[in-house]
Design an enzyme around this catalytic site. Structure first.
Site, short mmCIF file in Angstrom:
data_model
loop_
_atom_site.label_atom_id
_atom_site.label_comp_id
_atom_site.label_asym_id
_atom_site.label_seq_id
_atom_site.Cartn_x
_atom_site.Cartn_y
_atom_site.Cartn_z
N CYS A 2 44.92 24.05 43.59
CA CYS A 2 45.47 22.93 44.36
C CYS A 2 46.75 22.42 43.72
O CYS A 2 46.85 22.27 42.50
CB CYS A 2 44.51 21.77 44.49
SG CYS A 2 42.95 22.19 45.24
N ARG A 27 49.60 27.61 43.51
CA ARG A 27 48.39 27.01 42.90
C ARG A 27 47.19 27.06 43.83
O ARG A 27 46.06 26.82 43.40
CB ARG A 27 48.67 25.55 42.52
CG ARG A 27 49.81 25.38 41.54
CD ARG A 27 50.01 23.91 41.27
NE ARG A 27 48.87 23.34 40.58
CZ ARG A 27 48.72 23.31 39.27
NH1 ARG A 27 49.66 23.81 38.50
NH2 ARG A 27 47.66 22.79 38.72
N TRP A 75 43.13 24.98 47.16
CA TRP A 75 42.33 26.13 46.78
C TRP A 75 40.89 25.64 46.83
O TRP A 75 40.48 24.83 46.00
CB TRP A 75 42.70 26.61 45.37
CG TRP A 75 42.00 27.86 44.95
CD1 TRP A 75 42.40 29.15 45.18
CD2 TRP A 75 40.78 27.97 44.20
NE1 TRP A 75 41.50 30.03 44.63
CE2 TRP A 75 40.51 29.34 44.04
CE3 TRP A 75 39.88 27.03 43.68
CZ2 TRP A 75 39.38 29.80 43.35
CZ3 TRP A 75 38.76 27.49 43.00
CH2 TRP A 75 38.52 28.86 42.84
N ASN A 101 43.33 17.22 42.90
CA ASN A 101 43.19 18.54 42.30
C ASN A 101 42.15 18.43 41.19
O ASN A 101 42.34 17.64 40.26
CB ASN A 101 44.54 19.00 41.72
CG ASN A 101 44.41 20.23 40.84
OD1 ASN A 101 43.54 21.07 41.07
ND2 ASN A 101 45.26 20.34 39.84
N GLY A 102 41.05 19.17 41.32
CA GLY A 102 40.01 19.10 40.30
C GLY A 102 38.65 19.16 40.97
O GLY A 102 38.52 19.58 42.12
N GLU A 487 43.92 45.50 31.56
CA GLU A 487 44.94 44.71 32.26
C GLU A 487 45.46 45.47 33.49
O GLU A 487 45.67 44.86 34.56
CB GLU A 487 46.08 44.38 31.28
CG GLU A 487 47.28 43.70 31.87
CD GLU A 487 47.00 42.35 32.55
OE1 GLU A 487 45.88 41.83 32.43
OE2 GLU A 487 47.90 41.85 33.24
N LYS A 491 45.22 44.00 37.28
CA LYS A 491 46.41 43.81 38.12
C LYS A 491 46.19 44.46 39.48
O LYS A 491 46.52 43.88 40.50
CB LYS A 491 47.60 44.46 37.40
CG LYS A 491 48.90 43.75 37.44
CD LYS A 491 49.08 42.56 36.55
CE LYS A 491 48.03 41.54 36.56
NZ LYS A 491 48.14 40.49 35.61
N GLU A 494 43.61 42.44 41.58
CA GLU A 494 44.10 41.14 42.03
C GLU A 494 44.97 41.22 43.26
O GLU A 494 44.85 40.41 44.16
CB GLU A 494 44.98 40.50 40.93
CG GLU A 494 44.24 39.84 39.82
CD GLU A 494 45.21 39.12 38.90
OE1 GLU A 494 46.04 39.80 38.25
OE2 GLU A 494 45.15 37.89 38.82
N HIS A 510 29.64 57.80 28.21
CA HIS A 510 28.41 57.01 28.07
C HIS A 510 27.98 56.40 29.40
O HIS A 510 27.19 55.46 29.42
CB HIS A 510 28.62 55.92 27.01
CG HIS A 510 28.92 56.50 25.66
ND1 HIS A 510 27.97 57.10 24.88
CD2 HIS A 510 30.09 56.62 24.98
CE1 HIS A 510 28.53 57.55 23.77
NE2 HIS A 510 29.83 57.27 23.81
N LYS A 609 47.03 30.27 40.74
CA LYS A 609 47.75 30.58 39.51
C LYS A 609 47.12 29.91 38.29
O LYS A 609 46.95 30.53 37.25
CB LYS A 609 49.21 30.15 39.66
CG LYS A 609 50.09 30.50 38.48
CD LYS A 609 50.34 31.97 38.39
CE LYS A 609 51.20 32.36 37.22
NZ LYS A 609 51.10 33.81 36.95
#
Ligand code: M6R
Length: 614
Positions: A2, A27, A75, A101-102, A487, A491, A494, A510, A609
């Protein structure tokens, strides 16, 4: 999670708020809304599911007049993305409008109490509970808005950055924060509040970062007043930010992510500037030098981070153990904070975060501080909560990273961790001088080597066409390149929504090797380093099972080129700096696959983000 923005001043608020929402959209981007108060105190709220552009379309036929307003891009946490769950929320009487926001953790209990008092709720959000509570407290106690906010926040458990405006009061906006970021911008007779400085910088670079449990009372034509929830008046320093508007724009690139990938040679040079000096054979990080006793005497380093920053932390572990001979543990902040960990006063804790606002990392830092450990922050966003809540630290200095998928911040985190390891090794005398200088020269050469990898962009774009419709990917690496494999897989997941997993190459046999068939693309990092021969064997095992191998190899490679189906070359470097190079083609591969799939590269679904809720 948010983005919030508010404005009080002499200009029309709506265009400023909408522009600000676009800057904050990274955000959160599932719905957006705006509340405007005109000069006679009328309050209007407009909301729309979808992007900020959907809100703009919706508002075209609406009355958007007013020189004060608040706006929000969401969000979703409580309640699906919808018009009704979008912010701002009205109070029962529609006299108050609030953005948040929260997360209000005790919202269910508070909501039940308010329902019993006859309050009605339109949305499924925790936020609506807060605005109703403020109104309830205000009417019950016959107090002004600020006092009501103080009393209401005193009952709230959770995290919030909020802004509230009131019908009939076109000159005052109140904002407050706890565990969610909030910046106050001080212009010429105009004021802004926002989740970060990006929507403010166009108008003023003078900002105040509010601290936890602080409330800003922003009145037209007056200097803002800051008080705590307990009503203690505070004086906060005004900070001059150095951010420029150009850093917030795409600069001709189709996406922020591609711009940020291509910026890496420059951002890494910026990050090294004034710190790495090859002529003097020196690395100076003031945060290390000023606290060298803590590092030299550290019995252990604990690295705390989430997501991509955690991958950087894993590479940090290899660096500190190799160069400084200090044992290192790397932990997800979210696990560390809840598992009653052993932390000692002679531990050094390093918190790694692009945003500096990640809720779990902030909580883990508090825990480490309570146990007496020395806490060092590696952060990109100047003035964010992590640099303000750690004992010392280093900024990565890469400028705003706007693409949700982290790229340039990751490589700068690796660079800062490398410089830290070298700096501490020098103090501890755990590296001989010849090797130190060799490493320094190599580090200095990394940006130019990245430039040459970026020259392969067309080749990688072509390669991406072959794999756009793959359903799964495996990424393999060993040693320093094992975290790079993790990573690379993150990427791809996402931004393309293709399932991908990273493994240490030797772990394949394994279990995961059962997944290999002719449909499975395997990205193997097989550069000419200490693990080269071992990775070749692992690639042979994949080929023997008909896997399709895309190998990242060194320019001088001859062997892997004969085995792998496709190769991407990178220049040769020291093993320990390999991740700074091998990461780049994986970023580009993910980017091009996602573009081929017409994904929203900069704002991938379900993500935000900065993760300011746990
Ligand atoms: O701001 P932080 O570095 O603390 O964020 C941590 C993660 O949320 C972040 O790295 C996330 O995994 C990114 N989307 C990765 O691209």
């Amino acid at each position: 999670m948010c983005g919030i923005i508010g404005y009080v001043g002499g200009r029309e608020a709506y265009p400023i708020l909408v522009k600000g929402l676009h800057r904050l959209e990274y955000r959160g981007y599932d719905s957006a809304g705006v509340a405007l108060c005109n000069s006679i105190g009328e309050l209007n709220i407009y909301k729309a599911k979808g992007r900020v552009s959907d809100l703009e379309d919706f508002c075209k036929s609406k009355d958007t007049v007013g020189t004060m307003g608040i706006a929000h891009t969401r969000w979703a946490t409580h309640g699906e993305p919808s018009n009704v769950n979008a912010h701002p929320h009205y109070s029962e009487s529609e006299n108050l409008a609030l953005i948040h926001n929260g997360i209000i953790e005790n919202y269910a209990v508070l909501k039940e109490q308010l329902l019993q008092k006859g309050y009605h709720f339109q949305s499924s959000t925790d936020t609506e509970v807060l605005v109703q509570l403020i109104e309830y407290v205000k009417e019950l106690n016959h107090v002004d808005l600020c006092t009501a906010i103080q009393l209401a926040l005193g009952q709230v458990v959770g995290a919030y950055a909020i802004a509230v405006i009131e019908k009939g009061n076109p000159d005052m906006m109140i904002a407050a924060r706890k565990s969610s970021p909030l910046v106050l911008g001080i212009g010429r007779d105009e004021f802004f509040i926002a989740s970060d400085a990006s929507p403010i910088i166009e108008y003023t670079n003078r900002v105040i970062f509010l601290e936890d449990e602080e409330i800003a009372i922003v009145r037209r034509h007056e200097q803002p007043k800051i008080v705590t929830i307990g009503n203690v008046e505070k004086t906060r320093e005004i900070i001059q930010l150095e951010m420029s508007l150009g850093q917030l724009e795409k600069g001709g690139y189709p996406h922020f992510m591609l711009k940020e990938i291509f910026e890496q040679p420059r951002t890494l040079r910026d990050c090294m500037r004034g710190r790495v000096n090859v002529e003097c054979n020196n690395v100076v990080l003031s945060g290390i030098i000023d606290n060298k006793e803590r590092f030299v005497n550290a019995k252990r380093i604990i690295i705390l981070a989430c997501g991509t920053s955690w991958h950087a932390g894993l590479i940090g572990e290899y660096l500190f153990e190799e160069f400084c001979r200090i044992p290192v543990e790397v932990e997800y902040s979210s696990e560390f904070r809840y598992r009653n960990p052993l932390i000692y006063p002679d531990d050094v804790v390093i918190a790694v975060s692009q945003s500096g606002e990640t809720a779990d990392t902030l909580a883990a830092i508090e825990l480490a501080k309570e146990s007496g450990a020395f806490v060092y922050g590696i952060c990109n966003v100047v003035g964010a909560s992590i640099p303000r809540n750690t004992h010392s630290g280093s900024y990565t200095h890469v400028g705003p990273e706007i693409g949700v998928a982290s790229t340039k911040a990751f490589t700068a985190q690796l660079l800062v961790l490398s410089m830290m390891a070298l700096c501490i090794a020098r103090e501890k005398k755990t590296l001989d001088e010849k090797r130190f200088l060799k490493l320094l020269i190599e580090l200095d050469a990394i940006p130019a080597k990245i430039e040459s990898i970026l020259g392969n962009n067309d080749l990688i774009q072509n390669l991406s066409n072959t794999f756009t419709y793959a359903h799964n990917f495996i990424y393999l690496g060993r040693g320093y390149n094992y975290p790079v494999a993790l990573e690379g897989a993150l990427k791809l997941k996402e931004i393309s929504y293709i399932h991908a997993e990273g493994y240490p190459a030797a772990e394949m046999k394994h279990g995961p090797i059962a997944l290999i068939d002719s449909e499975m693309p395997v990205v193997a990092i097989a550069t000419d380093n200490g693990m080269y021969e071992k990775v070749i064997s692992n690639i042979q095992e994949i080929k023997a099972r008909n896997g399709r191998v895309i190998a990242v190899v060194s320019e001088n490679d001859t062997v892997v080129k004969g085995i792998a189906d496709y190769v991407i070359e990178v220049p040769v470097t020291e093993d320990c700096f390999d991740p700074l190079l091998t990461t780049i083609p994986l970023q580009l591969l993910s980017y091009h696959i996602a573009v081929n799939k017409r994904r929203d590269v900069d704002m991938p679904r379900n993500l935000a983000k900065s993760v300011t809720v746990e």
